[in-house]
Design a protein around this motif. Structure first.
Motif, PDB file in Angstrom:
ATOM      1  N   LEU A 125       0.795  -1.116   0.114  1.00 38.30           N
ATOM      2  CA  LEU A 125      -0.010   0.126  -0.012  1.00 38.30           C
ATOM      3  C   LEU A 125       0.920   1.457   0.121  1.00 38.30           C
ATOM      4  O   LEU A 125       1.689   1.574   0.759  1.00 38.30           O
ATOM      5  N   PRO A 126       0.784   2.173  -0.950  1.00 44.45           N
ATOM      6  CA  PRO A 126       1.778   3.405  -1.108  1.00 44.45           C
ATOM      7  C   PRO A 126       1.810   4.153   0.145  1.00 44.45           C
ATOM      8  O   PRO A 126       2.700   4.605   0.483  1.00 44.45           O
ATOM      9  N   GLU A 127       0.776   4.301   0.860  1.00 43.88           N
ATOM     10  CA  GLU A 127       0.647   5.124   2.276  1.00 43.88           C
ATOM     11  C   GLU A 127       1.470   4.580   3.133  1.00 43.88           C
ATOM     12  O   GLU A 127       1.692   5.271   4.112  1.00 43.88           O
ATOM     13  N   LEU A 128       1.769   3.249   3.283  1.00 41.46           N
ATOM     14  CA  LEU A 128       2.374   2.571   4.249  1.00 41.46           C
ATOM     15  C   LEU A 128       3.892   2.700   4.042  1.00 41.46           C
ATOM     16  O   LEU A 128       4.721   2.113   4.853  1.00 41.46           O
ATOM     17  N   ILE A 129       4.333   2.857   2.609  1.00 44.24           N
ATOM     18  CA  ILE A 129       5.915   2.986   2.318  1.00 44.24           C
ATOM     19  C   ILE A 129       6.132   4.382   1.960  1.00 44.24           C
ATOM     20  O   ILE A 129       5.766   4.781   1.025  1.00 44.24           O
ATOM     21  N   ASP A 130       6.956   5.148   2.913  1.00 43.91           N
ATOM     22  CA  ASP A 130       7.271   6.593   2.506  1.00 43.91           C
ATOM     23  C   ASP A 130       8.573   6.492   1.590  1.00 43.91           C
ATOM     24  O   ASP A 130       9.776   6.183   2.065  1.00 43.91           O
ATOM     25  N   LEU A 131       8.446   6.812   0.229  1.00 47.03           N
ATOM     26  CA  LEU A 131       9.474   6.571  -0.529  1.00 47.03           C
ATOM     27  C   LEU A 131      10.091   7.929  -0.865  1.00 47.03           C
ATOM     28  O   LEU A 131      11.080   8.206  -1.431  1.00 47.03           O
ATOM     29  N   GLU A 132       9.594   8.908  -0.171  1.00 51.31           N
ATOM     30  CA  GLU A 132      10.386  10.119  -0.222  1.00 51.31           C
ATOM     31  C   GLU A 132      11.649  10.230   0.247  1.00 51.31           C
ATOM     32  O   GLU A 132      12.396  10.978  -0.106  1.00 51.31           O
ATOM     33  N   ALA A 133      11.982   9.433   1.281  1.00 54.40           N
ATOM     34  CA  ALA A 133      13.447   9.307   1.658  1.00 54.40           C
ATOM     35  C   ALA A 133      14.187   8.927   0.837  1.00 54.40           C
ATOM     36  O   ALA A 133      15.640   8.931   0.846  1.00 54.40           O
ATOM     37  N   TYR A 134      13.640   8.017  -0.070  1.00 51.36           N
ATOM     38  CA  TYR A 134      14.725   7.276  -1.235  1.00 51.36           C
ATOM     39  C   TYR A 134      14.654   8.080  -2.666  1.00 51.36           C
ATOM     40  O   TYR A 134      14.928   7.555  -3.542  1.00 51.36           O
TER      41      TYR A 134
END
Length: 230
Positions: A125-134
């Motif tokens: 689920l996209p909201e559960l994985i913060d991709l901004e950090a990467y």
């Protein structure tokens, strides 16, 4: 498209690409993931079910009961937070949140080793994985698979049972209503985050379509010159 892929594969220091292949149980994520890995020459492929299995061995059932049931049956073990909450979705999200901790670990390792990766699973689920950090360390492509025809779902489970005796179709069919609820939730959340959804009716067409989508995604990244880390 071929030139785009060739350039991506042959840049001296390309960013690794991480492909998330989401979808409910039985839609064909693993098969599509293997085909894409072969086609795109990505050697690393992991499922969120494998991550959950590792976490199950490390964490006792009484500590996190949601990890110790299938995504569609976790609601039988997890208390419902409120009367208004759907028990199936509430327990599924509880499990997905736990598993996504492991997914983030896989992302970090792929970035550290500069290796492209395919992750498939119901827990994505996209909201559960913060991709901004990467954001500056990898290219992320996301797609959800689904089936809208219940009869086709039932047929898939029966075929799966014939191919692997330990995966009996009876359990999947017993929980089909829960599986369809989870699928709907996945698609709704994916729509909010603009994740493309592909109905996996024809395997070859699905693989070809997603491959073309990936090429177009990379072409956009090439045009913005973000393939090489700063």
């Amino acid at each position: 498209r071929y030139r785009v892929w060739h350039r991506f594969r042959n840049e001296e220091y390309p960013l690794p690409m991480i492909l998330f292949l989401g979808g409910a149980s039985g839609v064909g994520k693993s098969s599509v993931g293997v085909a894409l890995a072969n086609q795109l020459k990505i050697s690393r492929l992991v499922s969120t079910d494998s991550i959950r299995q590792i976490m199950r061995l490390m964490i006792a059932p009484d500590l996190i009961p949601a990890l110790h049931e299938s995504s569609y049956a976790a609601w039988e073990k997890v208390p419902v937070p409120s009367e208004s909450a759907d028990p199936v979705i509430s327990a599924y999200r509880e499990q997905a949140g736990r598993v996504c901790v492991g997914v983030r670990a896989m992302i970090e390792r792929a970035i550290e080793e500069h290796t492209s990766l395919i992750v498939d699973g119901v827990h994505l689920l996209p909201e559960l994985i913060d991709l901004e950090a990467y954001a500056d360390q990898a290219l992320f492509f996301w797609v959800n698979l689904y089936l809208s025809d219940e009869d086709l779902y039932r047929l898939r489970f029966r075929n799966r049972s014939e191919q692997a005796e330990e995966r009996s179709s009876h359990r999947y069919l017993e929980y089909l209503e829960s599986i369809l609820k989870i699928q709907q939730h996945l698609l709704e959340v994916g729509d909010m985050y603009k994740v493309p959804a592909v109905e996996n009716i024809d395997f070859d067409e699905t693989v070809q379509l997603i491959s073309l989508q990936i090429m177009d995604f990379l072409r956009d990244k090439v045009s913005h010159k973000v393939l090489v880390p700063k």
